[in-house]
Enzyme design. Structure first.
Site, PDB file in Angstrom:
ATOM      1  N   HIS A  12       0.771  -1.187  -0.021  1.00  0.00           N
ATOM      2  CA  HIS A  12      -0.145   0.039  -0.121  1.00  0.00           C
ATOM      3  C   HIS A  12       1.047   1.308   0.062  1.00  0.00           C
ATOM      4  CE1 HIS A  12       0.626  -1.237   4.165  1.00  0.00           C
ATOM      5  NE2 HIS A  12       0.611  -0.071   4.452  1.00  0.00           N
TER       6      HIS A  12
ATOM      7  N   HIS B 261       0.805   5.156   1.257  1.00  0.00           N
ATOM      8  CA  HIS B 261       0.008   6.144   1.945  1.00  0.00           C
ATOM      9  C   HIS B 261      -0.062   7.584   0.987  1.00  0.00           C
ATOM     10  CE1 HIS B 261      -0.082   4.134   6.100  1.00  0.00           C
ATOM     11  NE2 HIS B 261       0.898   3.618   5.444  1.00  0.00           N
TER      12      HIS B 261
HETATM   13  P1  5GP Z   1       1.284   0.205   7.507  1.00  0.00           P
HETATM   14  O1  5GP Z   1       1.837   0.701   8.837  1.00  0.00           O
HETATM   15  O2  5GP Z   1       1.394  -1.348   7.223  1.00  0.00           O
HETATM   16  O3  5GP Z   1       2.099   1.022   6.385  1.00  0.00           O
HETATM   17  O4  5GP Z   1      -0.095   0.919   7.192  1.00  0.00           O
HETATM   18  C1  5GP Z   1      -1.187   0.461   7.575  1.00  0.00           C
HETATM   19  C2  5GP Z   1      -2.509   1.318   7.479  1.00  0.00           C
HETATM   20  O5  5GP Z   1      -3.641   0.769   7.510  1.00  0.00           O
HETATM   21  C3  5GP Z   1      -2.446   2.216   9.046  1.00  0.00           C
HETATM   22  O6  5GP Z   1      -2.283   3.481   8.546  1.00  0.00           O
HETATM   23  C4  5GP Z   1      -4.009   1.580   9.483  1.00  0.00           C
HETATM   24  O7  5GP Z   1      -4.380   2.689   9.938  1.00  0.00           O
HETATM   25  C5  5GP Z   1      -4.647   1.240   8.156  1.00  0.00           C
HETATM   26  N1  5GP Z   1      -5.615   0.354   8.407  1.00  0.00           N
HETATM   27  C6  5GP Z   1      -5.498  -0.922   9.210  1.00  0.00           C
HETATM   28  N2  5GP Z   1      -6.485  -1.522   9.338  1.00  0.00           N
HETATM   29  C7  5GP Z   1      -7.547  -0.707   8.573  1.00  0.00           C
HETATM   30  C8  5GP Z   1      -8.858  -0.864   8.257  1.00  0.00           C
HETATM   31  O8  5GP Z   1      -9.444  -1.831   8.680  1.00  0.00           O
HETATM   32  N3  5GP Z   1      -9.416  -0.229   7.447  1.00  0.00           N
HETATM   33  C9  5GP Z   1      -8.752   1.102   7.078  1.00  0.00           C
HETATM   34  N4  5GP Z   1      -9.332   2.031   6.304  1.00  0.00           N
HETATM   35  N5  5GP Z   1      -7.317   1.368   7.182  1.00  0.00           N
HETATM   36  C10 5GP Z   1      -6.596   0.409   8.131  1.00  0.00           C
END
Ligand code: 5GP
Ligand code: ZN
Length: 144
Positions: free
Chosen positions: A105, A107
């Site tokens: 993903h 951001h």
């Molecule tokens: P990472 O830390 O893996 O780069 O980011 C994962 C992101 O996914 C986090 O910013 C977190 O808030 C978001 N996230 C986790 N679970 C969910 C969810 O069920 N729905 C949405 N919309 N975002 C999520």
């Protein structure tokens, strides 16, 4: 025909399949974008490929190209809609890099002048001869 790979235990795959709700920003056959549930700023958006892949290095060049092709337009829309001054794009790979969800993903994090988000990593310098060694190793890997 939908040939996307999915992981039944992956939260983002569940979102793609509509088994977990999301605030959808954009969707096409290869990509989904939705609002982060815990935003760093209003409009904080996640852009994901519909194929379940864990790391950016797992993506084929073709899938990566199709994925990133969508990003400028989505980023521009988020920037304009949130009237922000700029944006950070963050794409984390591995726990050590802060990746929590094992589905690639990006951001899109809207930034405003003077916001209190911050983003300062401690930069370092190369020691004696180290830059040439590191450079040689990377170039070797690229050309193999
Ligand atoms: P990472 O830390 O893996 O780069 O980011 C994962 C992101 O996914 C986090 O910013 C977190 O808030 C978001 N996230 C986790 N679970 C969910 C969810 O069920 N729905 C949405 N919309 N975002 C999520
Ligand atoms: Zn997934």
């Amino acid at each position: 025909m939908n040939t996307s790979r999915r992981d039944p235990d992956c939260i983002f795959c569940k979102i793609i399949e509509g088994r977990i709700p999301c605030s959808k920003v954009y969707e096409d056959d290869l990509v989904l974008a939705f609002l982060d549930i815990n935003p760093l700023a209003e409009g904080h958006t996640l852009v994901i490929p519909k194929d379940h892949v864990t790391l950016i290095t797992d993506m084929s060049a073709e899938r990566a190209a199709e994925f990133f092709e969508r990003v400028p337009r989505l980023a521009q829309a988020v920037k304009e809609a949130t009237a922000s001054d700029g944006m950070n794009l963050l794409q984390s790979n591995g726990r050590c890099a802060g990746q929590v969800i094992d589905h690639v993903h990006i951001h899109l994090i809207p930034r405003t002048t003077g916001d209190s988000l911050g983003f300062r990593w401690k930069a370092t310098t190369y020691g004696d001869g180290r830059v040439d060694e590191v450079l040689r190793k990377i170039v070797e890997k690229i050309s193999r």
